[in-house]
Design a protein around this motif. Structure first.
Motif, PDB file in Angstrom:
ATOM      1  N   VAL A   1       0.369  -8.302  -3.884  1.00 37.21           N
ATOM      2  CA  VAL A   1      -0.974  -7.616  -4.193  1.00 37.21           C
ATOM      3  C   VAL A   1      -0.563  -6.112  -4.159  1.00 37.21           C
ATOM      4  CG1 VAL A   1      -3.304  -7.188  -3.813  1.00 37.21           C
ATOM      5  CG2 VAL A   1      -2.101  -9.337  -3.530  1.00 37.21           C
ATOM      6  N   ILE A   2      -0.793  -5.135  -5.442  1.00 32.96           N
ATOM      7  CA  ILE A   2      -0.751  -3.684  -5.262  1.00 32.96           C
ATOM      8  C   ILE A   2      -1.905  -3.084  -4.903  1.00 32.96           C
ATOM      9  CG2 ILE A   2       0.244  -1.695  -6.337  1.00 32.96           C
ATOM     10  CD1 ILE A   2       2.122  -3.474  -7.870  1.00 32.96           C
ATOM     11  N   LEU A   3      -2.070  -2.335  -3.673  1.00 37.68           N
ATOM     12  CA  LEU A   3      -3.301  -1.768  -3.537  1.00 37.68           C
ATOM     13  C   LEU A   3      -2.975  -0.394  -3.421  1.00 37.68           C
ATOM     14  CD1 LEU A   3      -6.127  -2.210  -2.331  1.00 37.68           C
ATOM     15  CD2 LEU A   3      -5.243  -2.570  -0.173  1.00 37.68           C
ATOM     16  N   TYR A   4      -3.055   0.633  -4.706  1.00 37.68           N
ATOM     17  CA  TYR A   4      -2.544   1.940  -4.391  1.00 37.68           C
ATOM     18  C   TYR A   4      -3.928   2.634  -4.545  1.00 37.68           C
ATOM     19  CZ  TYR A   4       2.570   1.129  -4.488  1.00 37.68           C
ATOM     20  OH  TYR A   4       3.762   0.785  -4.121  1.00 37.68           O
ATOM     21  N   ASP A   5      -3.938   4.140  -4.298  1.00 31.87           N
ATOM     22  CA  ASP A   5      -4.807   4.890  -4.494  1.00 31.87           C
ATOM     23  C   ASP A   5      -5.240   5.040  -6.037  1.00 31.87           C
ATOM     24  OD1 ASP A   5      -4.623   5.647  -2.168  1.00 31.87           O
ATOM     25  OD2 ASP A   5      -4.049   7.824  -2.637  1.00 31.87           O
ATOM     26  N   CYS A   6      -6.618   5.262  -6.354  1.00 36.37           N
ATOM     27  CA  CYS A   6      -6.970   5.071  -7.766  1.00 36.37           C
ATOM     28  C   CYS A   6      -6.986   6.366  -8.484  1.00 36.37           C
ATOM     29  CB  CYS A   6      -8.225   4.444  -7.956  1.00 36.37           C
ATOM     30  SG  CYS A   6      -9.675   5.172  -6.871  1.00 36.37           S
TER      31      CYS A   6
ATOM     32  N   VAL B   1       0.862  -1.169  -0.005  1.00 28.31           N
ATOM     33  CA  VAL B   1       0.199  -0.050  -0.095  1.00 28.31           C
ATOM     34  C   VAL B   1       0.966   1.070   0.122  1.00 28.31           C
ATOM     35  CG1 VAL B   1      -1.793  -1.027   0.997  1.00 28.31           C
ATOM     36  CG2 VAL B   1      -0.366   0.003   2.310  1.00 28.31           C
ATOM     37  N   GLU B   2       0.320   2.395   0.075  1.00 25.24           N
ATOM     38  CA  GLU B   2       0.902   3.559  -0.063  1.00 25.24           C
ATOM     39  C   GLU B   2       1.640   4.283   0.830  1.00 25.24           C
ATOM     40  OE1 GLU B   2       0.348   6.003  -4.098  1.00 25.24           O
ATOM     41  OE2 GLU B   2      -1.931   5.637  -3.356  1.00 25.24           O
ATOM     42  N   GLY B   3       0.999   4.295   2.197  1.00 26.40           N
ATOM     43  CA  GLY B   3       1.188   4.869   3.319  1.00 26.40           C
ATOM     44  C   GLY B   3       1.140   4.326   4.682  1.00 26.40           C
TER      45      GLY B   3
ATOM     46  N   SER C   1       6.001   1.328   1.119  1.00 31.59           N
ATOM     47  CA  SER C   1       7.036   2.117   0.914  1.00 31.59           C
ATOM     48  C   SER C   1       6.695   3.688   1.365  1.00 31.59           C
ATOM     49  CB  SER C   1       7.916   2.195  -0.455  1.00 31.59           C
ATOM     50  OG  SER C   1       6.709   2.617  -1.308  1.00 31.59           O
ATOM     51  N   LEU C   2       7.933   4.335   2.054  1.00 30.58           N
ATOM     52  CA  LEU C   2       7.392   5.710   2.501  1.00 30.58           C
ATOM     53  C   LEU C   2       8.024   6.709   1.680  1.00 30.58           C
ATOM     54  CD1 LEU C   2       7.414   4.687   6.248  1.00 30.58           C
ATOM     55  CD2 LEU C   2       5.664   5.523   5.066  1.00 30.58           C
TER      56      LEU C   2
ATOM     57  N   VAL D   1      -8.087  -3.269  -7.448  1.00 30.67           N
ATOM     58  CA  VAL D   1      -8.738  -2.162  -7.900  1.00 30.67           C
ATOM     59  C   VAL D   1      -9.672  -1.718  -6.852  1.00 30.67           C
ATOM     60  CG1 VAL D   1     -10.104  -1.237  -9.839  1.00 30.67           C
ATOM     61  CG2 VAL D   1      -8.159  -3.203 -10.308  1.00 30.67           C
ATOM     62  N   LEU D   2      -9.631  -0.472  -6.515  1.00 31.72           N
ATOM     63  CA  LEU D   2     -10.297   0.135  -5.412  1.00 31.72           C
ATOM     64  C   LEU D   2     -11.330   0.988  -6.326  1.00 31.72           C
ATOM     65  CD1 LEU D   2      -7.936   1.507  -2.830  1.00 31.72           C
ATOM     66  CD2 LEU D   2      -9.238  -0.545  -2.897  1.00 31.72           C
ATOM     67  N   PRO D   3     -12.656   1.222  -5.416  1.00 36.63           N
ATOM     68  CA  PRO D   3     -13.617   2.267  -5.899  1.00 36.63           C
ATOM     69  C   PRO D   3     -13.083   3.453  -5.875  1.00 36.63           C
ATOM     70  CG  PRO D   3     -14.482   0.573  -4.178  1.00 36.63           C
ATOM     71  CD  PRO D   3     -13.136   0.450  -4.338  1.00 36.63           C
ATOM     72  N   GLU D   4     -13.312   3.966  -6.991  1.00 32.90           N
ATOM     73  CA  GLU D   4     -12.944   5.650  -6.931  1.00 32.90           C
ATOM     74  C   GLU D   4     -12.967   6.392  -5.727  1.00 32.90           C
ATOM     75  OE1 GLU D   4     -12.597   6.743 -10.560  1.00 32.90           O
ATOM     76  OE2 GLU D   4     -11.659   8.347  -9.633  1.00 32.90           O
ATOM     77  N   GLY D   5     -12.028   7.052  -5.563  1.00 33.85           N
ATOM     78  CA  GLY D   5     -11.890   7.954  -4.317  1.00 33.85           C
ATOM     79  C   GLY D   5     -11.765   7.274  -3.288  1.00 33.85           C
ATOM     80  N   ASN D   6     -11.044   5.893  -3.115  1.00 37.50           N
ATOM     81  CA  ASN D   6     -10.977   5.268  -1.931  1.00 37.50           C
ATOM     82  C   ASN D   6      -9.599   4.836  -1.880  1.00 37.50           C
ATOM     83  OD1 ASN D   6     -13.165   4.587  -0.308  1.00 37.50           O
ATOM     84  ND2 ASN D   6     -14.115   3.663  -2.330  1.00 37.50           N
ATOM     85  N   ASP D   7      -9.080   4.768  -0.635  1.00 36.12           N
ATOM     86  CA  ASP D   7      -7.980   4.348  -0.115  1.00 36.12           C
ATOM     87  C   ASP D   7      -8.411   3.364   0.970  1.00 36.12           C
ATOM     88  OD1 ASP D   7      -7.611   5.712   2.379  1.00 36.12           O
ATOM     89  OD2 ASP D   7      -6.934   7.253   1.029  1.00 36.12           O
ATOM     90  N   PRO D   8      -7.483   2.335   1.576  1.00 35.10           N
ATOM     91  CA  PRO D   8      -7.676   1.441   2.608  1.00 35.10           C
ATOM     92  C   PRO D   8      -8.255   2.246   3.934  1.00 35.10           C
ATOM     93  CG  PRO D   8      -5.806   0.715   1.469  1.00 35.10           C
ATOM     94  CD  PRO D   8      -6.044   2.220   0.967  1.00 35.10           C
TER      95      PRO D   8
END
Ligand code: ZN
Length: 522
Positions: free
Chosen positions: A293-298, A252-254, A272-273, A324-331
C-alpha cells in the motif's frame, strides 16, 4: 577455532537466522520461502533445521549458517564467525589477542555515535521540547532511539576520537567530514537524529532533521561500507513480522511517517530514505509480502514518486494499492491533527494505481480537452491486465465528446489504447533465470541405499542402520560405498548423536557432505 565453530553451530538455529531476512513458512520437515539469491516467483528456497542447511532448488544457492552470513552480508569466513558468535553469545577463544576487524570497528563507532546522540538529547532542553512537540518524546523516542546532534562544530568528532576511533574511518561512515584545513567536523549539527537499522536490526546509518525551518530539512547518510540506501527500508526490522503475517507492507515517505503510522497502529509501515524506491527495495519487500500500500504525500512530487513506485512494484509481480490522503496531509500531520483513527482509515481506503492516475488527471484536465484523452490513452495502455482496462474503458468512453454511441466510442478508445501499447515498453516482470527443473546433482544412488542414508540422517533410526553402513563394501553403487566409507572413517567407534547440523562438518569430504545434505533435503 574448531571448538568455537561447533559451539556456534549448536547455539544457532538456522531457521531463525534465515528467518530474519526471509519470510519462511513451515512445509513438512522444511521451512520454505522465496529465494533471496534470485528473482524467485514461487518459493523454491528451503531451510532445514536438522541438517542446518539452506538450499534453493531453482538457482542452486546452498550452504550452512556460515555461508548464509558470508553471502547475505558479503563478509569473509572469519568475519562470519565473529558475527555469528556475537549473535549466539559465544565468546571466541582467541578474541582479545586478535585485533578487532574493520567491520567490528565500524559497528563500534556507529554504536558510540548513537550513544552520544541519545545522551545529547537528554542534555538539550530545546531539542527535547521539540521532540516532545512532534510526538517523539518519552516511550516513542526510546522505542525509535531518537537522539540529538548538538549545533556545535566537532563535539561528536572529538568524542569519537577520545574513544579511540579513527576519524578517517568515521568519515567513511558519514559521521564526520574534513574541512579544507584538514580538521574534522561533525556531519550532523543541530538536528534530531533518527538511527537507521537494516531488517536484522543492525545499526547502519543515521538521518537528521533540523529542529526549525533551516534548509536542508533532512540529511541522511550517503552510502557507506555499512549502508546501501537502495537496500534498506526504514522501520523494516520493526515492521517485518507484521508485514509477513498480513502479507502487506505500507510504504511511506520518511521516518516521521513511519513512526506516525506505527504509533497509529499501522505497524507494517516502512520508508525508503532520501532516495526514491529502488529495485532492491522491492526485492526486499517481496521476501516478506505480496501487496504494498503506497501512502505518499498528495503534493505533485509525492504523487509522481507514488506512480513510479507503483510501476516498479507491479513489474515485480506484486499487487499495489494507493492510499489517497486528503489534500495537504501526510501520516505525521494526520496523526497530530486528527488522531490515529485518521491514519488507520487512510490505509484502509485504497484504490488501484490506475484509478489513482485517472483521478489525478481529472484534477488537472476535463474530458472536453484534447490533452485529457491523450493522457487517458497513455494511462490505459499501462493497465496491468485486461480486466483493469475493461473496467475503465466503457465509463470513460461514455464521456468522449461528440460520440453519442458509447459502444462505438469504446471501440475507438480501445483502438487508440492498443496502438499506444505497441509503442510502449512492455511492463512485464523480469523473468526468472532459466529454471532448472531437476536439482543440480551428481548423486545417483539406488533407492535402497538412499533410504539407508536417509534413515542414518534421522536420529531415531540411526543406530538401527549403523551396522549396515559400517559394511561399506556391501554397497552396490560406487557412490554408496564412498558415503558409507566416509561415515565410518569420520565416526570410527559409534555413530554420531544429534542433528546432522552438529556433525556433518566432521566428514572430511565436502562432496560427501553435499550428498548427505541432498538426501536430507529431498
Ligand atoms: Zn534461488
Amino acid at each position: 577455532m574448531t571448538d568455537d565453530r561447533d559451539e556456534i553451530r549448536q547455539r544457532t538455529d538456522i531457521v531463525e537466522l534465515v528467518g530474519q531476512r526471509v519470510a519462511l513458512k513451515r512445509a513438512g520437515r522444511h521451512w520454505k520461502g522465496l529465494c533471496p539469491f534470485h528473482n524467485d516467483k514461487n518459493p523454491s528456497f528451503i531451510v532445514n533445521r536438522e541438517m542446518g542447511r539452506y538450499k534453493c532448488w531453482s538457482c542452486g544457492a546452498q550452504g550452512d549458517i556460515f555461508n548464509w552470513v558470508m553471502e547475505t552480508q558479503r563478509v569473509d569466513f572469519s568475519e562470519a564467525i565473529r558475527i555469528l558468535a556475537d549473535l549466539a553469545g559465544v565468546t571466541l577463544s582467541r578474541k582479545g589477542t586478535v585485533a578487532p576487524s574493520r567491520r567490528e570497528a565500524q559497528e563500534k563507532a556507529m554504536a558510540d555515535a548513537l550513544a552520544f546522540f541519545r545522551d545529547s538529547l537528554t542534555k538539550h532542553r530545546d531539542a527535547r521540547d521539540y521532540a516532545e512537540g512532534r510526538g517523539l518524546g518519552g516511550e516513542v523516542g526510546d522505542h525509535w532511539e531518537i537522539g540529538y546532534a548538538p549545533d556545535v562544530g566537532e563535539v561528536l568528532a572529538s568524542h569519537l576520537q577520545k574513544r579511540g576511533h579513527s576519524l578517517a574511518e568515521c568519515k567513511e561512515l558519514f559521521l564526520v567530514d574534513t574541512d579544507p584545513g584538514g580538521g574534522f567536523f561533525d556531519k550532523f549539527r543541530g538536528r534530531l537524529i533518527f538511527p537507521i537499522r537494516d531488517e536484522r536490526g543492525q545499526l547502519v546509518a543515521f538521518g537528521g532533521r533540523v529542529l526549525g525551518q533551516a534548509i536542508p530539512k533532512y540529511i541522511n547518510s550517503s552510502d557507506t561500507p555499512l549502508y546501501n540506501k537502495s537496500k534498506v527500508l526504514y522501520g523494516m526490522h520493526r515492521a517485518k513480522s507484521q508485514i509477513a503475517s498480513t502479507r502487506t507492507a505500507v510504504l511511506v515517505e520518511g521516518y516521521l511517517d513511519v513512526i506516525a503510522c506505527h504509533r497509529a497502529g499501522v505497524t507494517n509501515a516502512v520508508a525508503s530514505l532520501g532516495t526514491s524506491l529502488a529495485e532492491d527495495h522491492v526485492r526486499l519487500l517481496k521476501r516478506w509480502c505480496e501487496t504494498v500500500v503506497i501512502l505518499y504525500d498528495c503534493d505533485t512530487a509525492g504523487q509522481k514518486a507514488a506512480q513510479r513506485a507503483a510501476e516498479l512494484i507491479q513489474s515485480a509481480g506484486m499487487t499495489v494499492r494507493i492510499a489517497v490522503l486528503p489534500e495537504g496531509n501526510d501520516p505525521d500531520t494526520m496523526l497530530r491533527n486528527e488522531g490515529p483513527g485518521a491514519v488507520l482509515s487512510a490505509v484502509e481506503r485504497t484504490i488501484p494505481p490506475l484509478d489513482f492516475q485517472i483521478q489525478q488527471l481529472r484534477q488537472r484536465l476535463g474530458p472536453n480537452e484534447e490533452e485529457f484523452w491523450r493522457e487517458v490513452v497513455t494511462i490505459l495502455a499501462g493497465a496491468p491486465n485486461h480486466l483493469e482496462l475493461e473496467k475503465h474503458l466503457l465509463p470513460l468512453a461514455s464521456e468522449y465528446p461528440g460520440l453519442s454511441d458509447p459502444t462505438a466510442a469504446r471501440s475507438a478508445l480501445l483502438k487508440m489504447v492498443t496502438q499506444a501499447k505497441k509503442g510502449r515498453r512492455p511492463n512485464q516482470p523480469a523473468e526468472d533465470p532459466a529454471p532448472i527443473l531437476e536439482p543440480v546433482t551428481t548423486l545417483n544412488l539406488p533407492g535402497t541405499e538412499r533410504a539407508l542414508f536417509r534413515a542414518f540422517i534421522e536420529e531415531p533410526t540411526r543406530d538401527i542402520v549403523w551396522p549396515t553402513i559400517r559394511e561399506s563394501a556391501m554397497f552396490s553403487s560406487q557412490q554408496g560405498r564412498d558415503i558409507a566409507l566416509a561415515l565410518s572413517t569420520a565416526f570410527p567407534e559409534n555413530p554420531p548423536t544429534g542433528h546432522p547440523s552438529t556433525w556433518l562438518h566432521q566428514i572430511d569430504s565436502a562432496v560427501i557432505q553435499d550428498h548427505l545434505v541432498e538426501i536430507g533435503l529431498a
